[in-house]
Write a protein that holds these residues in place. Structure first.
Motif, short mmCIF file in Angstrom:
data_model
loop_
_atom_site.label_atom_id
_atom_site.label_comp_id
_atom_site.label_asym_id
_atom_site.label_seq_id
_atom_site.Cartn_x
_atom_site.Cartn_y
_atom_site.Cartn_z
N SER A 197 1.64 -3.90 -1.24
CA SER A 197 2.36 -3.80 0.02
C SER A 197 3.51 -2.80 -0.11
CB SER A 197 2.89 -5.17 0.42
OG SER A 197 3.76 -5.08 1.52
N GLN B 286 6.06 -2.76 1.88
CA GLN B 286 7.29 -3.52 2.11
C GLN B 286 7.78 -4.18 0.83
OE1 GLN B 286 6.93 -6.22 5.38
NE2 GLN B 286 9.04 -6.92 5.27
N ASP B 287 6.87 -4.69 0.00
CA ASP B 287 7.27 -5.27 -1.28
C ASP B 287 7.83 -4.21 -2.22
OD1 ASP B 287 6.39 -7.65 -0.30
OD2 ASP B 287 4.52 -7.70 -1.43
N ASN C 287 -0.47 -1.32 3.17
CA ASN C 287 -0.50 -0.82 1.81
C ASN C 287 -0.52 0.70 1.79
OD1 ASN C 287 -3.22 -0.07 2.31
ND2 ASN C 287 -3.92 -2.08 1.68
N GLU D 213 3.42 -6.66 7.06
CA GLU D 213 3.65 -7.26 5.75
C GLU D 213 2.64 -6.80 4.72
OE1 GLU D 213 4.08 -11.74 3.75
OE2 GLU D 213 3.63 -11.48 5.88
N SER D 214 1.39 -6.58 5.14
CA SER D 214 0.32 -6.18 4.22
C SER D 214 -0.05 -4.71 4.33
CB SER D 214 -0.92 -7.04 4.47
OG SER D 214 -1.38 -6.88 5.81
N ASP E 224 1.67 -6.96 -8.72
CA ASP E 224 1.31 -7.65 -7.48
C ASP E 224 0.59 -8.92 -7.86
OD1 ASP E 224 0.81 -8.40 -4.93
OD2 ASP E 224 -0.22 -6.58 -4.32
#
Length: 678
Positions: free
Chosen positions: A211, A213-214, A167, A164-165, A284
């Motif tokens: 991230s 994923q984001d 980067n 998730e994190s 972010d």
């Protein structure tokens, strides 16, 4: 605590991470004989728990490498374990980038034999499907419950990595550097399909600690919104083939160095933005104000503004549409939200259909509903943006960016600090006003954010950018905007120095009073041009138009007034609207002041609810306008008298006649005499 941890400890790595501070304390704290025996028993229990096949396979003992028991620390020994021994245990299962098999990303092909090349870093866009393959590579090697990547640690902080994190700094360390060092090309070239499919349509501006994923979820959402019928990504129904330009994936170690000490990223960014449709800025919110404090992100936004002002030449010398600026963010519910620059193509089609067929949903309303989930607090740091305090990874890049923004060479910038600070302050006001205009629309729909941020302060920040005395505020489609909120917005607009004001309240169906708005606008003494769009405001009441004419007469310098009431169904056949039009026509005529001077006439543009022009009868005819403009172009009498002299001269040759007809005086203009003849 030790026994419970020993029972569930299936993975020695996770257990050692949790037990490291406890074991340090256990080895240094003096205990009683009874507690010492309990500690020895607990160590024996942990020793059995740590005897996992994974730990035996990964650990290495320099004393006896073939013995499996030597790979496990002797926890049952009364001797105090050394800290270095526990550190070796903690880092025994760590992986390195060279240990990964990256053929899954490259389609099974070997990296060393890669010969595919794309000329120019600006042409190397990465598809959303290729970025999804990278995320799937991570998910296969992570814990399904916690998302932890077993054996993966950050090269920046040394902490455990999670999907998730994960980067962009981690992507560079684990994927980009191994691939580019082996193949000698960029990441896009190692995973590419063809040069045509990798051509980017949008440029992504992000912070490297964001991230991945984001960003992927925002790119898929953005591709579904911006897919149009004029681009090759119109068939991308699942968000796979849309290509986005990201510097990390586009750069190559074999690219030539930049000339004049310019960062290579800046040259590639400007070139990519000229062929892209626009910029996608990723905010972010969980990282605080990181995006607005990064100098590279703000440089890319300023590049969009500069290309919008200068125009973007297309191949062949033709000019194309100015680049767009969209903003993306992920809400607290992990849902991506996109703010588009204007209407999307589908929303524009809906808006055109709404103008043709009554009852159809408006594209502006669809835009507002789509952007309602955007976190307004993600934009709050844009109101306090400061380029001088922004950060860059290298001081060399920071100096060059500030020089490029202000158009002042670095050597001169050191001598003329006041000039550089003034230019940076102008860009600060322009950027803060841009983000404030976007934030106003969000605050209108999110009342809790408006109470925290303050609507009045946002409007004042927006009013800082009044270059040439002009200000435009577009609130089209904000159907939650009421009279009180609109009055607060107009009240916080600047009272002096504003010469042109454009307000767009299209489809603001809760607006009911025009007098309340004009009461605030009438205080702007320097206003010369005023245009207010009330089209499709079905809530406007005819009874609240009585004082509009008297309030507008207070604007002594007003020369142009535009009011659009098209689609306002409550004003059909309204007597108040007819009186307003007649009163404005009377006030628009030129009048003689008490000083003896004449006041110039006011140009009116009034549109009726039926869409008809209410001021057509009071406008001058086309012949009158043509005759008036032709008198302004008349040359001096001395030049007019020379024309008959040449025409009467019989000895004038044909060459002299051609010289007269092609002279600048007669080329493209008509000369009128006082009697009106040409």
């Amino acid at each position: 605590l030790f026994r419970s941890l020993g029972r569930w400890a299936g993975d020695a790595m996770d257990t050692a991470i949790h037990l490291e501070p406890v074991l340090k304390l256990l080895s240094t704290t003096p205990l009683s004989p009874t507690a010492s025996r309990r500690r020895t028993s607990t160590k024996m229990t942990l020793s059995k728990s740590f005897s996992s096949p994974l730990l035996k396979h990964s650990s290495a003992s320099p004393a006896s490498p073939k013995s499996p028991a030597a790979a496990v620390p002797d926890l049952a020994s009364p001797k105090t374990p050394k800290i270095g021994t526990w550190k070796q245990l903690l880092h025994s299962n760590e992986l390195q980038p060279k240990d990964l098999d990256l053929r899954e990303l490259t389609g099974g092909s070997t990296i060393a034999g890669c010969t595919r090349r794309i000329a120019g870093a600006e042409n190397r866009g990465i598809m959303t499907g290729q970025l999804r393959t990278l995320l799937q590579f991570l998910n296969k090697r992570s814990n399904p419950q916690t998302g932890a990547l077993r054996g993966w640690r950050s090269n920046m902080s040394g902490q455990q990595l999670f999907c998730e994190s994960f980067n962009f700094n981690d992507v560079e360390h684990w994927f980009v550097k191994p691939l580019t060092a082996t193949s000698g090309c960029s990441y896009v070239e190692t995973v590419m399909f063809s040069a045509e499919t990798q051509l980017p349509r949008w440029l992504v501006s992000h912070w490297w600690a964001s991230s991945v994923q984001d960003l992927y979820s925002c790119m898929v959402k953005h591709a579904s919104i911006r897919a149009d019928s004029t681009s090759y990504d119109a068939s991308d129904m699942c968000g796979v083939t849309s290509a986005y330009w990201i510097w990390l994936f586009a750069r190559s170690p074999q690219d030539p160095d930049a000339a004049d000490c310019k960062p290579q990223e800046a040259i590639a960014c400007v070139a990519a933005l000229r062929i892209c449709r626009g910029l996608l800025l990723l905010l972010d919110d969980r990282a605080g104000s990181s995006t607005f404090e990064r100098l590279w992100c703000m440089f890319e936004v300023i590049t969009v503004f500069k290309q919008e002002h200068e125009g973007c030449p297309f191949e062949g010398g033709e000019r194309r549409q100015s680049p767009l600026l969209d903003i993306a963010a992920v809400s607290d519910k992990k849902a991506p939200a996109i703010i588009t620059d204007g209407l999307a193509d589908s929303e524009r089609d809906a808006s055109e259909m709404c103008s043709v067929r009554s009852g159809q949903p408006s594209g502006w309303v669809a835009k507002v509903e789509r952007e309602a989930s955007f976190p307004a607090m993600a934009l709050r740091h844009g109101l306090t943006l400061n380029l001088r305090g922004a950060e860059a990874s290298r001081e060399r890049d920071r100096a060059w960016i500030l020089s490029a923004v202000t158009s002042v060479p670095p050597e001169q910038a050191k001598r003329d600090i006041a000039k550089v600070n003034g230019l940076l302050a102008d860009w600060d006001r322009r950027l803060r006003a841009f983000f404030a205009r976007i934030l106003v629309r969000r605050v209108v729909h999110q009342q809790d954010a408006g109470e925290l941020l303050g609507l009045g302060q946002i409007v004042k920040t927006m009013s800082e950018d009044t270059r040439n005395g002009k200000l435009t505020l577009d609130l089209s489609g904000c159907y939650r905007l009421d009279d009180a909120t609109a009055a607060v917005i107009c009240k916080n607009l600047p009272r002096h120095g504003l010469t042109s004001l454009v307000l767009k309240f299209k489809w603001c169906i809760q607006l009911s009073s025009v007098d309340l708005l004009m009461q605030q606008i009438s205080c702007m003494a320097d206003l010369v041009e005023l245009a207010v769009d009330f089209s499709d405001c079905a809530g406007l009441v005819a009874a609240r138009l009585v004082q509009t004419s008297s309030l507008l007469t207070q604007l002594k310098r007003l020369q142009k007034l535009g009011l659009d009431f098209s689609g306002c169904t409550a004003l059909h056949n309204s007597e108040e609207l007819r009186k307003l039009v007649e009163s404005l026509k009377e006030e628009a005529r030129p009048k003689k002041k008490q000083t003896g001077q004449w006041r110039a006439s006011v140009l009116l543009e009034l549109v009726a609810p039926e869409g008809l022009d209410l001021t057509a009868s009071c406008r001058p005819s086309r012949e009158e306008e043509f005759k008036r403009d032709s008198w302004r172009m008349m040359p001096k009498p001395s030049l007019l008298t020379s024309v008959p002299f040449w025409m009467k001269d019989k000895r004038m040759s044909r060459r002299k006649l051609s010289d007269v007809s092609s002279s600048p005086l007669s080329r493209g203009h008509h000369l009128f005499t006082p009697s009106g003849f040409s």
